[in-house]
Scaffold this active site. Structure first.
Site, mmCIF file in Angstrom:
data_model
loop_
_atom_site.group_PDB
_atom_site.id
_atom_site.type_symbol
_atom_site.label_atom_id
_atom_site.label_comp_id
_atom_site.label_asym_id
_atom_site.label_seq_id
_atom_site.Cartn_x
_atom_site.Cartn_y
_atom_site.Cartn_z
ATOM 1 N N SER A 83 5.415 38.203 -10.750
ATOM 2 C CA SER A 83 5.250 39.435 -9.977
ATOM 3 C C SER A 83 6.281 40.451 -10.467
ATOM 4 O O SER A 83 7.177 40.114 -11.254
ATOM 5 C CB SER A 83 5.476 39.148 -8.488
ATOM 6 O OG SER A 83 6.819 38.725 -8.307
ATOM 7 N N ASP A 129 1.403 39.526 -12.212
ATOM 8 C CA ASP A 129 0.796 39.421 -10.886
ATOM 9 C C ASP A 129 1.094 40.728 -10.130
ATOM 10 O O ASP A 129 2.225 41.226 -10.164
ATOM 11 C CB ASP A 129 1.433 38.215 -10.173
ATOM 12 C CG ASP A 129 0.706 37.814 -8.906
ATOM 13 O OD1 ASP A 129 -0.479 38.136 -8.759
ATOM 14 O OD2 ASP A 129 1.343 37.128 -8.064
ATOM 15 N N HIS A 141 -0.811 36.176 1.558
ATOM 16 C CA HIS A 141 0.308 35.593 0.830
ATOM 17 C C HIS A 141 1.298 34.936 1.790
ATOM 18 O O HIS A 141 1.367 35.307 2.953
ATOM 19 C CB HIS A 141 1.044 36.678 0.032
ATOM 20 C CG HIS A 141 0.230 37.217 -1.094
ATOM 21 N ND1 HIS A 141 -0.043 38.550 -1.249
ATOM 22 C CD2 HIS A 141 -0.363 36.591 -2.127
ATOM 23 C CE1 HIS A 141 -0.777 38.728 -2.336
ATOM 24 N NE2 HIS A 141 -0.981 37.551 -2.887
ATOM 25 N N ASP A 190 1.765 30.124 -5.132
ATOM 26 C CA ASP A 190 3.206 30.364 -5.211
ATOM 27 C C ASP A 190 3.930 29.589 -4.105
ATOM 28 O O ASP A 190 4.825 28.775 -4.350
ATOM 29 C CB ASP A 190 3.463 31.877 -5.067
ATOM 30 C CG ASP A 190 4.921 32.244 -5.229
ATOM 31 O OD1 ASP A 190 5.748 31.350 -5.483
ATOM 32 O OD2 ASP A 190 5.259 33.438 -5.104
HETATM 33 P P1 13P Z 1 0.473 31.926 -1.876
HETATM 34 O O1 13P Z 1 1.555 32.635 -1.114
HETATM 35 O O2 13P Z 1 -0.602 31.405 -0.976
HETATM 36 O O3 13P Z 1 1.021 30.851 -2.754
HETATM 37 O O4 13P Z 1 -0.244 32.994 -2.806
HETATM 38 C C1 13P Z 1 0.343 33.420 -4.011
HETATM 39 C C2 13P Z 1 -0.384 34.563 -4.623
HETATM 40 O O5 13P Z 1 -1.512 34.881 -4.290
HETATM 41 C C3 13P Z 1 0.316 35.308 -5.693
HETATM 42 O O6 13P Z 1 -0.396 36.420 -6.110
#
Ligand code: 13P
Length: 337
Positions: A50, A83, A186, A265
């Site tokens: 990210s 990302d 997220h 993540d």
């Molecule tokens: P999570 O928080 O569910 O792991 O999602 C990560 C994500 O979508 C990163 O772009």
């Protein structure tokens, strides 16, 4: 092998009917854990960073860590993906650093918070597609917004993807992959009870895939938030409130309907934290960082391996010869001509 185009990874996944985990990284231990897991399961894989990760690591550390990993694990086909790129500039700077794939998150304005309108989204995404494809780099776009906020990114509001609008969006932008909003968010706090069709709109994936059978679909917010990891964190002094993630069976249903990239993540964060907490509580005399980072790396590797097997990418590392970005550039140019 060099870093591979994400488009090729996803095309192969579509041909083979499996999904590919895209795992967020912020440090060396995470990168090592992803590559160890991929090597042991013979998986192609997507490593993603990210904006927050890029500034935490500093791009140069990240790129050199990835270069070392690619050298040490030559049999693992891997893409490096930006990302949540908040602007064309962010995506272009990732490409300059050597990323082989970028996400233009035009569903939000460049503050990463305010929902944008459709025309803005089309315009910024199209701009990135033109510039990225001219270098053979893959582009993921997004239509609709997720709930939750991660690394300060996210509006916190959910706007589910409209299947008809998705068709227009893909046609007008030329993206390789489409992130859909189906009710996931997220972070660790996705659902207050095991999710059902009311909160997790898997039927939208089916509808979008029927209309766009050749577009690779991306599921963000796809951590399953394993209860045993939450329980372990809390047992060793953590404070995670009761919470549920996306059941793996729902992701597998998505994979049967065109989902090719699955973003994870949080599950690795939980694994890392639970392992470190355990060492701190059980061995308070320890102060060598390796005493807790090694088990943390092992715990993340176990999660990655499990997801690689569940998503179906395991066993597919040797299926194909990676194309160069130059070959991908020629392919895009031929389609556009
Ligand atoms: P999570 O928080 O569910 O792991 O999602 C990560 C994500 O979508 C990163 O772009």
């Amino acid at each position: 092998m060099p870093l591979v185009s994400m488009r090729q990874l996803l095309d192969e996944a579509a041909a083979g009917g499996y999904g590919v985990g895209a795992f967020n990284v912020n440090n060396m231990e995470q990168i090592q854990a992803v590559f160890e897991a991929a090597q042991e399961t013979r998986s192609p894989v997507i490593v993603q960073a990210s904006r927050g990760a890029r500034s935490y690591t500093n791009d140069r550390f990240l790129i050199h860590l990835m270069t070392a990993a690619v050298e040490l694990y030559p049999d693992v086909p891997v893409s490096l993906h930006q990302d949540h790129g908040n602007s064309p500039e962010t995506c272009l700077s990732a490409i300059d650093q050597g990323f082989t794939s970028v996400m233009m998150e035009g569903s939000l304005m460049d503050d990463g918070k305010t929902p944008s309108d459709f025309e803005y989204n089309v315009a910024v995404t199209r701009e990135v597609v033109e510039k990225a494809h001219a270098k053979g780099v893959t582009v993921e776009g997004e239509l609709g917004t997720l709930g939750g906020i991660e690394d300060g990114v996210g509006s916190g509001e959910v706007h589910l993807t409209d299947p008809d609008q998705a068709v227009e969006f893909v046609e007008r932008t030329g993206i390789d992959a489409l992130a859909v909003a189906i009710g996931t968010s997220h972070g660790a706090y996705k659902f207050t009870k095991p999710p059902d069709g009311e909160v997790l709109a898997m039927h939208l994936i089916q509808q979008i895939h029927e209309r766009l059978p050749d577009t690779h679909l991306v599921m963000h917010g796809s951590s399953s938030v394993p209860q045993d990891l939450v329980e372990k964190i809390n047992r060793f002094g953590g404070k995670i409130a009761p919470t549920w993630g996306v059941p793996v069976e729902e992701i597998q249903l998505g994979i049967r309907h065109g989902v090719r990239k699955i973003n994870v993540d949080t599950d690795a964060r939980l694994a890392m934290t639970s392992a470190i907490r355990e060492v701190f509580v059980e061995h308070p005399e320890e102060f060598d960082p390796r005493s807790y980072l090694k088990p943390a790396r092992e715990a993340m590797k176990a999660v990655y391996k499990q997801r690689m097997e569940q998503f179906g990418q395991a066993g597919h590392a040797g299926d194909y010869e990676p194309l160069t970005l130059e070959q991908m550039r020629e392919r895009y140019a031929a389609v556009a001509a």
